[in-house]
Design a protein around this motif. Sequence first.
Motif, short mmCIF file in Angstrom:
data_model
loop_
_atom_site.label_atom_id
_atom_site.label_comp_id
_atom_site.label_asym_id
_atom_site.label_seq_id
_atom_site.Cartn_x
_atom_site.Cartn_y
_atom_site.Cartn_z
N ARG A 92 15.47 -30.48 47.76
CA ARG A 92 15.20 -29.64 48.92
C ARG A 92 13.77 -29.83 49.42
O ARG A 92 13.53 -29.90 50.64
CB ARG A 92 15.44 -28.16 48.56
CG ARG A 92 15.08 -27.17 49.66
CD ARG A 92 15.88 -27.43 50.93
NE ARG A 92 17.29 -27.25 50.74
CZ ARG A 92 17.91 -26.09 50.86
NH1 ARG A 92 17.23 -24.99 51.16
NH2 ARG A 92 19.22 -26.01 50.69
N TRP A 141 11.85 -32.51 49.17
CA TRP A 141 11.69 -33.81 49.83
C TRP A 141 12.43 -33.85 51.16
O TRP A 141 11.96 -34.44 52.13
CB TRP A 141 12.14 -34.93 48.90
CG TRP A 141 11.24 -35.08 47.71
CD1 TRP A 141 11.50 -34.73 46.43
CD2 TRP A 141 9.90 -35.60 47.72
NE1 TRP A 141 10.41 -34.99 45.63
CE2 TRP A 141 9.42 -35.52 46.40
CE3 TRP A 141 9.07 -36.12 48.71
CZ2 TRP A 141 8.14 -35.94 46.03
CZ3 TRP A 141 7.79 -36.54 48.36
CH2 TRP A 141 7.33 -36.45 47.05
N GLU A 142 13.60 -33.23 51.22
CA GLU A 142 14.34 -33.18 52.48
C GLU A 142 13.54 -32.45 53.55
O GLU A 142 13.45 -32.90 54.70
CB GLU A 142 15.69 -32.49 52.26
CG GLU A 142 16.70 -33.34 51.49
CD GLU A 142 17.97 -32.56 51.19
OE1 GLU A 142 18.10 -31.41 51.70
OE2 GLU A 142 18.83 -33.07 50.44
N ASP A 143 12.99 -31.30 53.17
CA ASP A 143 12.22 -30.51 54.13
C ASP A 143 10.97 -31.26 54.58
O ASP A 143 10.58 -31.19 55.75
CB ASP A 143 11.83 -29.17 53.51
CG ASP A 143 13.02 -28.23 53.33
OD1 ASP A 143 14.07 -28.50 53.94
OD2 ASP A 143 12.89 -27.25 52.57
N LEU A 180 10.49 -34.56 54.66
CA LEU A 180 10.73 -35.82 55.37
C LEU A 180 11.54 -35.65 56.66
O LEU A 180 11.55 -36.57 57.49
CB LEU A 180 11.47 -36.80 54.44
CG LEU A 180 10.67 -37.27 53.23
CD1 LEU A 180 11.56 -38.07 52.28
CD2 LEU A 180 9.47 -38.12 53.65
N LYS A 181 12.19 -34.53 56.85
CA LYS A 181 13.08 -34.40 58.01
C LYS A 181 12.34 -34.47 59.35
O LYS A 181 12.94 -34.82 60.37
CB LYS A 181 13.89 -33.11 57.92
CG LYS A 181 13.08 -31.83 58.04
CD LYS A 181 13.97 -30.61 57.86
CE LYS A 181 13.19 -29.31 57.96
NZ LYS A 181 14.07 -28.14 57.73
N ALA A 182 11.05 -34.19 59.33
CA ALA A 182 10.27 -34.24 60.57
C ALA A 182 9.68 -35.63 60.82
O ALA A 182 8.93 -35.82 61.78
CB ALA A 182 9.14 -33.21 60.52
N HIS A 183 10.05 -36.60 59.98
CA HIS A 183 9.42 -37.92 60.09
C HIS A 183 10.45 -39.04 60.17
O HIS A 183 10.28 -40.12 59.61
CB HIS A 183 8.48 -38.14 58.90
CG HIS A 183 7.42 -37.10 58.79
ND1 HIS A 183 6.31 -37.09 59.59
CD2 HIS A 183 7.33 -36.01 57.99
CE1 HIS A 183 5.56 -36.03 59.28
NE2 HIS A 183 6.15 -35.36 58.31
N THR A 184 11.52 -38.77 60.89
CA THR A 184 12.59 -39.77 61.03
C THR A 184 12.16 -40.97 61.85
O THR A 184 12.83 -42.00 61.86
CB THR A 184 13.83 -39.13 61.67
OG1 THR A 184 13.45 -38.54 62.93
CG2 THR A 184 14.40 -38.05 60.77
N SER A 187 21.42 -41.77 55.40
CA SER A 187 20.18 -41.08 55.78
C SER A 187 19.12 -42.10 56.17
O SER A 187 19.19 -43.28 55.83
CB SER A 187 19.69 -40.23 54.60
OG SER A 187 18.37 -39.78 54.85
N HIS A 188 18.11 -41.62 56.91
CA HIS A 188 17.01 -42.49 57.28
C HIS A 188 16.09 -42.77 56.09
O HIS A 188 15.21 -43.61 56.16
CB HIS A 188 16.19 -41.84 58.40
CG HIS A 188 15.51 -40.57 57.99
ND1 HIS A 188 16.19 -39.40 57.78
CD2 HIS A 188 14.20 -40.30 57.75
CE1 HIS A 188 15.34 -38.45 57.42
NE2 HIS A 188 14.13 -38.96 57.39
#
Length: 498
Positions: free
Chosen positions: A441, A443-445, A447-451, A469-470
């Motif tokens: 959770r 790492w997801e949170d 990295l999600k703003a850095h696609t 996933s990216h």
Amino acid sequence: MHNQAALSLKSSYALFSSSPNALQNPKSCLSPVSRRCSYYSLLKCRGIEIPAVSKLRVASLSVGAGSVEDERIKSVGVKEIDVATLGNLCVDIVLSVPELPPKPLDERKAYMDELSKSPPDKSIDSQIFTVMDLNVVASNKYWEAGGNCNMAIAAARLGLNVVTVGHVGDEIYGRFLFDVLHDEGIGMVEMIEQKTVANLKDYETLLCWVLVDPLQRHGFCSRADFSAEPAFSWMSSLSIEAKMAIRRSKIVFCNGYGFDELSPSLLVSALDYAVEVGTSVFFDPGPRGKSLQTGTLEERKALEKYLRMSDVLLLTSEEAESLTGIEDPILAGQELLKEGIRTKWVIIKMGPRGSLLITPSSISCAPGFKVDVIDTVGCGDSFVAAIAFGFIHKMPLVYTLTIANAVGAATAMGCGAGRNVAALKQVMELVKGSNLKEDNRFWEDLLKAHTDAEQITLLTEVAVNGNSSHVQPVSLQKVISELIPKLECADRKQVGVC
């Protein structure tokens, strides 16, 4: 991770005067190493030997003057040394205390006066006692190599050729430090130049009290904390030997605590020289980065130059936020890259959660390892040593983070730093254990703003197939299969041919 209180307490020389055996005649002994055994008067590092240059000839950091010394330095082209550390050599006096010192300056000084009444035991026993009576505290001390010695010892144990560039005195503490470095196979190069110093205590080895309370929080204090000047402010230029060491090194490492010893102008000169001779610069501002931001104009300019001109920057997420004003560690790292001129990597340390390595085109992420933390002193320094290992051997970025996390975690399993930093076999055992502290959770949170990043890799304990996933997962088992042979070569001191 245990909480740490990084105290800015540097005592007066009267509080921490090292020994009555200090230099008696500075003019007749330009360097304490010249009176020691032969390995101290030569730069030796695991089979590398550089003939010593006369201490009577000191060149400036400008190599364009055409002197014999300058020409000699220019002729040194082979980078046989892996890492040279710059300044910040000290002896740690580790001491358990019932509570960390109070904040008011006069109360802290009185507190340190009380602690310094009896000499420490220099035993290598690294047990830290928990005591509740200040009268008992003074007997529960031991000595250890500190400062940049932590990074140097960790790097040497990874099979790297290491040299320390700095100053130690010719007293019991200095001799102790020389012996520790020699036993670890680490070279020592004096920065001292021919100069008369009015106060003989200015030559003495820097001491740092490492205070540990019952909750394992740490406070650090050394002798310049009550002085506006660096401990060795009398130094104005690097010695010829120091310049040769920098030129022959692949990496020169400096951290923010170097500003406690050396003047900003001398540190900047060393940076400029490293850039000129093609030596990569690693810089870790540490907790001092925040105070340097609000320091003198010279300190602020020096900090800015190190942040812009270093090849690799290493910071905690809190330090990155402090320097950039950006809470997101990835955005903070990218901002430091954007502001940098030579910056290739920005590495963000996030304690037990792991670490990030940010380049202009990629983000690499590695969770930390699950360990029983005993003491966090020296973990960051050990981590830097492993980053240097990966940098020199051109390892994949996530592999570099993996070994760095492992070395830092293995050090945390012990007590204290110096000779207590992780041994290579401990690191290999930890890596083979394959026990990551995964927090999907988190790492997801993060990295999600850095696609939009060109490449994002994340170390995972279990291989993931068909992930759309990216984020590109990298299996820990794959890393281990390629990393362990490299570490085994390092254990045999043959890593260069593996």
